[in-house]
Design an enzyme around this catalytic site. Structure first.
Site, PDB file in Angstrom:
ATOM      1  N   HIS A 461       0.835  -1.202   0.000  1.00  0.00           N
ATOM      2  CA  HIS A 461       0.000   0.000   0.000  1.00  0.00           C
ATOM      3  C   HIS A 461       0.875   1.260   0.000  1.00  0.00           C
ATOM      4  O   HIS A 461       0.699   2.155  -0.845  1.00  0.00           O
ATOM      5  CB  HIS A 461      -0.905  -0.015   1.236  1.00  0.00           C
ATOM      6  CG  HIS A 461      -1.773   1.196   1.381  1.00  0.00           C
ATOM      7  ND1 HIS A 461      -3.114   1.196   1.053  1.00  0.00           N
ATOM      8  CD2 HIS A 461      -1.503   2.455   1.828  1.00  0.00           C
ATOM      9  CE1 HIS A 461      -3.621   2.397   1.278  1.00  0.00           C
ATOM     10  NE2 HIS A 461      -2.660   3.171   1.761  1.00  0.00           N
ATOM     11  N   GLU A 462       1.797   1.328   0.948  1.00  0.00           N
ATOM     12  CA  GLU A 462       2.632   2.531   1.039  1.00  0.00           C
ATOM     13  C   GLU A 462       3.538   2.665  -0.175  1.00  0.00           C
ATOM     14  O   GLU A 462       3.845   3.788  -0.611  1.00  0.00           O
ATOM     15  CB  GLU A 462       3.451   2.511   2.328  1.00  0.00           C
ATOM     16  CG  GLU A 462       2.613   2.500   3.602  1.00  0.00           C
ATOM     17  CD  GLU A 462       1.587   3.636   3.667  1.00  0.00           C
ATOM     18  OE1 GLU A 462       1.806   4.685   3.039  1.00  0.00           O
ATOM     19  OE2 GLU A 462       0.551   3.460   4.331  1.00  0.00           O
ATOM     20  N   HIS A 465       1.714   4.469  -2.874  1.00  0.00           N
ATOM     21  CA  HIS A 465       1.840   5.921  -2.710  1.00  0.00           C
ATOM     22  C   HIS A 465       3.195   6.405  -3.231  1.00  0.00           C
ATOM     23  O   HIS A 465       3.294   7.453  -3.888  1.00  0.00           O
ATOM     24  CB  HIS A 465       1.733   6.300  -1.234  1.00  0.00           C
ATOM     25  CG  HIS A 465       0.348   6.324  -0.684  1.00  0.00           C
ATOM     26  ND1 HIS A 465      -0.688   7.024  -1.274  1.00  0.00           N
ATOM     27  CD2 HIS A 465      -0.169   5.766   0.446  1.00  0.00           C
ATOM     28  CE1 HIS A 465      -1.787   6.885  -0.539  1.00  0.00           C
ATOM     29  NE2 HIS A 465      -1.503   6.127   0.494  1.00  0.00           N
ATOM     30  N   HIS A 468       3.307   6.858  -6.876  1.00  0.00           N
ATOM     31  CA  HIS A 468       2.598   8.080  -7.274  1.00  0.00           C
ATOM     32  C   HIS A 468       3.546   9.275  -7.218  1.00  0.00           C
ATOM     33  O   HIS A 468       3.479  10.188  -8.066  1.00  0.00           O
ATOM     34  CB  HIS A 468       1.413   8.278  -6.332  1.00  0.00           C
ATOM     35  CG  HIS A 468       0.296   9.094  -6.900  1.00  0.00           C
ATOM     36  ND1 HIS A 468      -0.850   9.368  -6.203  1.00  0.00           N
ATOM     37  CD2 HIS A 468       0.140   9.721  -8.097  1.00  0.00           C
ATOM     38  CE1 HIS A 468      -1.662  10.106  -6.930  1.00  0.00           C
ATOM     39  NE2 HIS A 468      -1.081  10.338  -8.088  1.00  0.00           N
TER      40      HIS A 468
END
Length: 672
Positions: A461-462, A465, A468
């Site tokens: 998940h991290e 990010h 991105h």
């Protein structure tokens, strides 16, 4: 002596001079950054030349370069490796930075220049990206109160300053409660616990200079303790301490702070002409209105509650078989859910965990990004801000893309949770600037460090990010990377989690810590089949928190947030044996700052999209479909906030999604 934060940062990647830093450097450097930015803003406002995009908007983009650079380092360290000096400086800087921000938006001459450009925008021959930055800049001024005058403007400045102070206090109180509490265990208390829990408890005891093992409030330790400890009294003590963070009385109690924050947010919204804070906050999000948020949450709540209540009956029956005569309690749920998972799916966390080595999961996250986007990761031997932090040079086709820092282990100086931030964001206004991206987690140490399946999802998940940030390709820093609508920012991170479940990824990287053998196909199949196990519980604890957050802000601010919380939970029929994921006194998402205030629903809003987005790869028949991966980068990951979120998603998928894919992904479509 020269302050190393103010000198140019050297080396191949212009990294912060971590080895030369002391806590004494940060205060003067932040003050210098504010003063430099203040002078730059004054020069823009007083410029005798007519307003242009270059001398006003682009000049504003450049005005706080030094402040951004210093703050990017300081606030990363303040969250990941706190010290008393850093905490004191946070408290000192909160009102200073808020006041400076208000100085900018209250500068009437500066706002007049922005407004002039806005009225002439159709004649300025701007690029699409420039038009977007102009709109966002003007909107930011208006929403910050630039159009207010007199007493209203002065009062809004005071409100924002006080909110900054309160948010800092809330965070530091929570960190203090998490840092100070632990429960000593005897060797007999470790009986029946898996080795990985025993090892983590002993390591935590050594870290806190205790004579034996301890349980702390670190999620990676307390959750497996609640899953496996047969000692109900110890589970209750640990669970109640975990859920009482921020509500223990004394100097670290957050309840009065939460009430004051909610009252001030309401006043802030009303000063700006909104009926309540939720209306103000959601105006710029994809959801748009509180009703749209509530509709989504309630569409998920009913099937989730139904599934959870059904599960509760099974768990209560198991508890009665163990001689428990009272009701199933919250400190019982994880213990009996783990037993039931073993019964239903022949799946045991202790059996799974050796296959999820931290180092192998890092490799997996990197390998997936290579197959999708061509990224490569080479370890860097550099000084970082803590010995646990690792660094990589990220490249593509030989070209530098980013520096990635991974800070994975729990420690008393680190706030709880997991997050991604950038010490430097990507931009191209004055030449290519590549980002420095940080992932921070709170995994338990071990030799080797082993993750739960949920921990591995957190890592992915991290890293989503981080991608991105790394793949951002815009001109202006203000719209770079994750500078997007709050209910869109979780799309890349939650979408990336799906690749952890790809069988070929597990086959290659889920290898046993002792034998090195790949996870057996049968175990992998059972793991994937059980992916939605206990999803009623997980969804209920999340949605309850999101509904309470919305209720706090969609209407008059409650004088007693705890009473309001209780009323909301009673209204929705919260199951007795499940509590909110984040009770008000430790709801850092909502009260440590404005980020997720009236916006905790964002994870679910983004999940509607991530479920639908990954379905595109399923439809293509290949989780690594090259055409789709390129579209994902071109239409979403590289664009930052340069385009409206709904338009970006529509470009990628051809339409906006409905809630059906989410319910199916959580296994709740049957419950519905």
């Amino acid at each position: 002596m020269t302050n190393p934060l103010l000198a140019p940062w050297g080396g191949d990647f212009a990294l912060p001079p971590f080895a030369d830093l002391s806590d004494d450097h940060f205060g003067p450097a932040l003050d210098a950054g504010i003063e430099e930015a203040r002078k730059a803003v004054a020069a823009i406002a007083d410029n005798p030349e007519p307003p242009s995009f270059a001398n006003t908007i682009e000049a504003l983009e450049r005005s706080d370069a030094l402040l951004d650079r210093v703050a990017g380092v300081f606030y990363n360290l303040a969250g990941a490796d706190s010290t008393p000096a850093r905490e004191a400086l946070q408290r000192e800087m909160a009102p200073k930075l808020s006041t400076f921000s208000s100085e900018i938006t209250n500068n009437t001459k500066l706002f007049a220049r922005v407004e002039d450009l806005w009225t002439r925008r159709d004649t300025l021959d701007l690029t699409d990206e420039q038009s977007r930055v102009l709109m966002l800049t003007r909107r930011g001024f208006v929403r910050a109160g630039a159009a207010l005058e007199g007493d209203a403007a002065e009062r809004l400045t005071g409100v924002k300053s006080r909110l900054a102070i309160l948010g800092t206090n809330f965070s530091q109180n929570l960190l203090a409660d998490e840092r100070d509490w632990f429960m000593d265990l005897t060797d007999s208390d470790l009986d029946d616990l898996p080795d990985f829990v025993k090892d983590a408890a002993r390591a935590a005891g050594r870290e806190r200079d205790r004579p034996g093992p301890v349980v702390t409030l670190n999620r990676s330790l307390i959750v497996p303790f609640l899953q496996f400890s047969p000692h109900r009294d110890l589970r209750e003590k640990a669970y109640e301490a975990w859920t009482a963070r921020g509500a223990n009385g004394g100097d670290t109690d957050n309840r009065a702070i939460a009430a004051e924050i909610l009252k001030l947010r309401e006043e802030r919204a009303q000063l700006l002409g909104y009926g309540n804070f939720a209306q103000y906050k959601l105006e710029t999000e994809m959801a748009g209105t509180p009703d749209a948020v509530r509709d989504l949450l309630m569409a998920v709540w009913q099937p989730a509650r139904q599934a959870a209540m059904s599960d509760a009956e099974h768990l209560a029956r198991m508890a009665r078989e163990d001689g428990i005569t009272g009701p199933l309690e919250p400190w019982d749920w994880r213990y009996y859910a783990e037993k039931r998972r073993l019964e239903l799916h022949d799946l045991d966390e202790a059996e799974l965990k050796p296959f999820f080595q931290l180092d192998r999961m890092i490799e997996a996250a990197f390998a997936v990004s290579h197959r999708l986007f061509g990224l490569e990761f080479a370890p860097l031997d550099i000084d970082t801000y803590h010995p646990d932090v690792r660094a990589w040079n990220v490249t593509r086709d030989g070209d530098h893309v980013a520096v990635f820092l991974g800070d994975y282990f729990a420690r008393p100086s680190k706030r709880s949770g997991a997050w991604c931030s950038a010490m430097r964001s990507q931009s191209k206004l004055d030449g290519e600037v590549r980002p420095i991206v940080v992932n921070v987690c709170n995994f338990a140490k071990g030799d080797p460090a082993l993750l739960s399946y949920d921990d591995a999802r957190t890592l992915f998940h991290e890293f989503g990010h981080a991608l991105h940030q790394m793949l951002s390709d815009v001109t202006y820093e203000s719209i770079s990377g994750t500078s997007v609508a709050r209910d869109f920012v979780e799309l890349p991170s939650q979408l990336y989690e799906h690749w952890l479940d790809v069988p070929s990824v597990l086959a290659e990287f889920a290898t046993h810590a002792e034998t090195g053998e790949a996870m057996p196909d049968a175990l992998r199949d059972r793991l994937l089949k059980a992916a939605t196990y206990d999803m009623g519980f997980q969804t209920v604890e999340y949605v309850a928190s999101a509904l309470v957050d919305l209720a706090f802000h969609d209407g008059p601010a409650p004088a007693d947030p705890m009473q309001k919380q209780a009323e909301v939970l009673e209204t929705i029929g919260m199951p007795h044996a499940i509590r909110m994921r984040h009770a008000t006194p430790h709801f850092a998402h909502v009260f440590s700052g404005d980020g997720y205030s009236a916006g905790y629903y964002s994870y679910m809003w983004s999940e509607v999209m991530d479920a639908d987005a990954f379905a595109a790869f399923d439809e293509a028949g290949d989780p690594f479909d090259a055409t789709l991966a390129q579209k994902l980068e071109d239409d979403i990951l590289s664009r930052g906030g340069s385009v409206e979120a709904a338009d970006l998603y529509t470009r990628f998928r051809g339409r906006l999604p409905g809630v059906d894919a989410l319910l199916k992904g959580r296994g709740l479509d049957v419950a519905a």
